[in-house]
Design a protein around this motif. Structure first.
Motif, PDB file in Angstrom:
ATOM      1  N   UNK A   1       0.861  -1.197   0.000  1.00  0.00           N
ATOM      2  CA  UNK A   1       0.000   0.000   0.000  1.00  0.00           C
ATOM      3  C   UNK A   1       0.894   1.241   0.000  1.00  0.00           C
ATOM      4  N   UNK A   2       0.617   2.212  -0.866  1.00  0.00           N
ATOM      5  CA  UNK A   2       1.445   3.404  -0.973  1.00  0.00           C
ATOM      6  C   UNK A   2       1.191   4.350   0.186  1.00  0.00           C
ATOM      7  N   UNK A   3       2.169   5.255   0.384  1.00  0.00           N
ATOM      8  CA  UNK A   3       2.046   6.221   1.469  1.00  0.00           C
ATOM      9  C   UNK A   3       0.857   7.157   1.252  1.00  0.00           C
ATOM     10  N   UNK A   4       0.541   7.443  -0.023  1.00  0.00           N
ATOM     11  CA  UNK A   4      -0.609   8.316  -0.302  1.00  0.00           C
ATOM     12  C   UNK A   4      -1.896   7.618   0.098  1.00  0.00           C
ATOM     13  N   UNK A   5      -1.964   6.315  -0.193  1.00  0.00           N
ATOM     14  CA  UNK A   5      -3.163   5.559   0.177  1.00  0.00           C
ATOM     15  C   UNK A   5      -3.333   5.509   1.686  1.00  0.00           C
ATOM     16  N   UNK A   6      -2.232   5.363   2.407  1.00  0.00           N
ATOM     17  CA  UNK A   6      -2.309   5.303   3.871  1.00  0.00           C
ATOM     18  C   UNK A   6      -2.839   6.619   4.425  1.00  0.00           C
ATOM     19  N   UNK A   7      -2.322   7.736   3.925  1.00  0.00           N
ATOM     20  CA  UNK A   7      -2.793   9.040   4.388  1.00  0.00           C
ATOM     21  C   UNK A   7      -4.266   9.223   4.044  1.00  0.00           C
ATOM     22  N   UNK A   8      -4.653   8.798   2.831  1.00  0.00           N
ATOM     23  CA  UNK A   8      -6.048   8.929   2.422  1.00  0.00           C
ATOM     24  C   UNK A   8      -6.969   8.110   3.319  1.00  0.00           C
ATOM     25  N   UNK A   9      -6.582   6.873   3.622  1.00  0.00           N
ATOM     26  CA  UNK A   9      -7.387   6.024   4.500  1.00  0.00           C
ATOM     27  C   UNK A   9      -7.494   6.624   5.894  1.00  0.00           C
ATOM     28  N   UNK A  10      -6.431   7.257   6.367  1.00  0.00           N
ATOM     29  CA  UNK A  10      -6.468   7.896   7.687  1.00  0.00           C
ATOM     30  C   UNK A  10      -7.494   9.018   7.709  1.00  0.00           C
ATOM     31  N   UNK A  11      -7.490   9.827   6.633  1.00  0.00           N
ATOM     32  CA  UNK A  11      -8.465  10.912   6.556  1.00  0.00           C
ATOM     33  C   UNK A  11      -9.888  10.369   6.455  1.00  0.00           C
ATOM     34  N   UNK A  12     -10.062   9.316   5.651  1.00  0.00           N
ATOM     35  CA  UNK A  12     -11.390   8.712   5.514  1.00  0.00           C
ATOM     36  C   UNK A  12     -11.866   8.189   6.859  1.00  0.00           C
ATOM     37  N   UNK A  13     -10.964   7.522   7.598  1.00  0.00           N
ATOM     38  CA  UNK A  13     -11.337   7.009   8.916  1.00  0.00           C
ATOM     39  C   UNK A  13     -11.759   8.133   9.836  1.00  0.00           C
ATOM     40  N   UNK A  14     -11.055   9.261   9.760  1.00  0.00           N
ATOM     41  CA  UNK A  14     -11.427  10.392  10.593  1.00  0.00           C
ATOM     42  C   UNK A  14     -12.787  10.954  10.230  1.00  0.00           C
ATOM     43  N   UNK A  15     -13.046  11.039   8.911  1.00  0.00           N
ATOM     44  CA  UNK A  15     -14.349  11.558   8.471  1.00  0.00           C
ATOM     45  C   UNK A  15     -15.480  10.631   8.910  1.00  0.00           C
ATOM     46  N   UNK A  16     -15.273   9.310   8.723  1.00  0.00           N
ATOM     47  CA  UNK A  16     -16.308   8.341   9.121  1.00  0.00           C
ATOM     48  C   UNK A  16     -16.568   8.401  10.623  1.00  0.00           C
ATOM     49  N   UNK A  34      -8.115  12.317  16.487  1.00  0.00           N
ATOM     50  CA  UNK A  34      -6.754  11.860  16.165  1.00  0.00           C
ATOM     51  C   UNK A  34      -6.582  11.465  14.709  1.00  0.00           C
ATOM     52  N   UNK A  35      -7.608  10.768  14.124  1.00  0.00           N
ATOM     53  CA  UNK A  35      -7.485  10.353  12.723  1.00  0.00           C
ATOM     54  C   UNK A  35      -7.445  11.558  11.790  1.00  0.00           C
ATOM     55  N   UNK A  36      -8.256  12.551  12.066  1.00  0.00           N
ATOM     56  CA  UNK A  36      -8.271  13.753  11.219  1.00  0.00           C
ATOM     57  C   UNK A  36      -6.933  14.484  11.319  1.00  0.00           C
ATOM     58  N   UNK A  37      -6.429  14.655  12.558  1.00  0.00           N
ATOM     59  CA  UNK A  37      -5.159  15.363  12.743  1.00  0.00           C
ATOM     60  C   UNK A  37      -4.000  14.616  12.080  1.00  0.00           C
ATOM     61  N   UNK A  38      -3.974  13.291  12.243  1.00  0.00           N
ATOM     62  CA  UNK A  38      -2.924  12.503  11.600  1.00  0.00           C
ATOM     63  C   UNK A  38      -3.025  12.579  10.083  1.00  0.00           C
ATOM     64  N   UNK A  42      -0.172  14.030   7.727  1.00  0.00           N
ATOM     65  CA  UNK A  42       0.360  13.231   6.636  1.00  0.00           C
ATOM     66  C   UNK A  42       0.273  13.949   5.308  1.00  0.00           C
ATOM     67  N   UNK A  43      -0.848  14.643   5.088  1.00  0.00           N
ATOM     68  CA  UNK A  43      -1.002  15.417   3.845  1.00  0.00           C
ATOM     69  C   UNK A  43       0.061  16.504   3.753  1.00  0.00           C
ATOM     70  N   UNK A  44       0.261  17.212   4.870  1.00  0.00           N
ATOM     71  CA  UNK A  44       1.285  18.263   4.887  1.00  0.00           C
ATOM     72  C   UNK A  44       2.667  17.686   4.625  1.00  0.00           C
ATOM     73  N   UNK A  45       2.932  16.516   5.204  1.00  0.00           N
ATOM     74  CA  UNK A  45       4.236  15.881   4.981  1.00  0.00           C
ATOM     75  C   UNK A  45       4.453  15.534   3.514  1.00  0.00           C
TER      76      UNK A  45
END
Length: 527
Positions: A1-16, A34-38, A42-45
């Motif tokens: 799984x790519x780093x972009x996918x991981x960041x995207x899933x983290x944001x999705x988890x936060x939204x859900x 925490x999921x939204x902040x992470x 990650x997006x900023x990184x």
């Protein structure tokens, strides 16, 4: 799984989780935030371009920077052994703290050091020890041209400026000096009220910036110097040529740090960056240096005058000795600063590789003065990692008459070797101008600690000397200090180094000194 996918899933988890908090229960917010902040981190990184590690390892890459930030603390508190820390090991720091607090400084079960390691040094005890003197000897500073000599203690506070140190640190150090009867060197940052208020004896140091005795264009102001040097607390005046941490370079005090108080003490404009040049305006030749030291003594009303340097070229120092002989005048003291010394921030290249260590520096200055017949007119101070009685006795054996301590005195007022001196974020309030941080240093508590540390260290040195069969530092000889040069061989300092006889350079220099003595020119600093 790519780093972009991981960041995207983290944001999705936060939204859900946020949606669940609104539809099901507010408790889901604890997962959402925490999921939204992470996800945002990650997006900023991923978008930033400064740190490659964070672009490849968003969020997780921050762990690397965190560990790097706390590495010194982990090293100091959990990894390093008692005897291998740098610049000062835990054993040395502990003995300073214990003596400053007035607690026991003895250790059980023998030494932890490898006494067969190459470079290990030891002092030679006598089969006929002497009683420890009831009062420590003092060193008379003042040659034949000095009309107001000063009796210096065996250990004093080395040069540290107000501005580098906080006001509270300067007050505590000077208060300790006043209570203990020893001297404090002001450093080159000027003569402040914090040096004067407690009443301790002072060595007023003047550097290339001439702070506190400076004309508007940065030249030396003789009238202001004479006025301040006349103060009763000023016992000696000193010209700083160079210092151990950064010999041969000047300094910069950023304008943001030049507040009204520091500007007043240093005679500089408030809020403007101040540059200390690497060279002096008052002299350009050895002869001019000697003449200026004589002028400082005259302007101070006959008080002892000298200079401080980190030794470099032996040839250049011999040129100064020739100038002394031809001019018929000498400084009253010379402070030798070792390359291992230094409380101020310095470029790593200078701190690690420029300048002569204190042992060789002392030997050079002592032998040059002996060889030119000037040693009895000039006292030598040693500055560079003196923290224990052993350190002091070693330097006396190597040619010094007294010692100065800087970092050990900082330990006595609370320094924990955080090595944040140049950042204005000192955690103990010793080396900061931040009022919030400086208030952590309680002057009433730290003042007696300075006094107790100095008294205990000098007492330790006297006890060591008594065990060696001497009661006066003048009785110490080079054969009393030995160094191991390999696991099965050790030699005394008398055997390891060449020691000149009085006047030997004038009568006929030995082969090892002949070329430098011939090339030394009192009218120019020959490279």
């Amino acid at each position: 799984m790519t780093r972009i996918a991981i960041v995207a899933l983290t944001l999705v988890a936060g939204v859900l989780a946020s949606l669940a908090s609104g539809l099901l229960s507010p408790w889901w917010l604890f997962a959402a935030v925490p999921f939204v902040l992470l996800g945002l981190l990650g997006t900023a990184d991923l978008l930033q371009r400064r740190h490659s590690v964070l672009r490849n390892y968003p969020v997780l890459g921050h762990a690397r920077f965190l560990m790097e930030a706390i590495r010194p603390e982990l090293q100091q508190y959990f990894i390093e052994r008692n005897y291998d820390g740098r610049p000062f090991d835990r054993d040395v720091r502990s003995i300073v703290y214990e003596r400053a607090k007035g607690t026991e400084a003895e250790e059980p079960y023998g030494t932890e050091r490898d006494v067969y390691e190459t470079g290990y040094e030891f002092l030679i005890p006598s089969m006929a020890p002497r009683p420890v003197p009831k009062s420590p000897p003092r060193v008379r500073i003042g040659g034949p041209d000095c009309t107001r000599p000063y009796d210096m203690a065996l250990l004093n506070v080395s040069a540290m400026s107000f501005g580098s140190l906080s006001a509270n640190a300067v007050l505590a150090l000077n208060g300790g000096a006043a209570a203990g009867g020893f001297a404090q060197d002001t450093g080159e940052g000027g003569l402040s009220e914090y040096h004067l208020r407690p009443g301790g004896d002072l060595v007023w140091e003047v550097g290339t910036g001439y702070f506190g005795c400076r004309t508007p264009d940065g030249d030396f102001d003789p009238a202001e110097f004479a006025d301040k040097a006349a103060h009763d607390h000023v016992k000696c005046v000193s010209l700083k040529l160079s210092q151990g941490a950064k010999p041969g370079i000047g300094g910069v005090l950023p304008g943001a740090k030049v507040n009204a108080e520091i500007a007043r003490v240093r005679d500089v404009p408030e809020g403007r960056t101040v540059v200390s040049p690497p060279y002096h305006r008052v002299f350009s030749t050895p002869r001019e240096l000697v003449r200026f030291i004589a002028r400082m003594r005259e302007l101070s009303g006959g008080k002892p005058a000298g200079f401080k340097l980190c030794v470099g070229s032996r040839r250049q120092f011999l040129a100064v000795c020739k100038a002394m002989l031809e001019e018929g005048t000498t400084p009253d003291f010379i402070v030798v600063d070792g390359a291992e010394g230094g409380t101020g921030a310095a470029p790593l290249e200078f701190a690690d590789h420029v300048g002569t260590p204190l042992t060789e520096g002392l030997l050079t200055v002592h032998n040059a003065l002996v060889g030119t017949g000037l040693r009895d007119r000039i006292k030598i101070g040693a500055s560079g990692k003196i923290a224990t009685g052993t350190d002091l006795v070693k330097r006396l054996v190597q040619g010094a008459d007294y010692g100065n301590a800087a970092r050990a005195m900082m330990f006595a007022v609370g320094c924990i070797q955080a090595q944040r001196c140049h950042t204005n974020t000192c955690p103990t309030g010793v080396t900061t101008q931040d009022p919030r941080r400086a208030r952590a240093l309680d002057v009433r508590d730290k003042t007696p600690r300075v006094q107790r540390f100095q008294e205990a260290t000098v007492a330790g040195a006297l006890q060591i000397m008594a065990s060696m069969g001497v009661t006066d530092p003048a009785e110490l000889r080079p054969h009393m200090l030995h160094r191991r040069i390999d696991p099965v061989t050790e030699r005394s300092y008398e055997e390891l180094y060449e020691w000149l006889e009085p006047g030997q350079l004038l009568a006929g220099p030995p082969a090892a000194w002949a070329a430098d003595w011939k090339a030394a020119d009192p009218d120019r600093f020959t490279v």
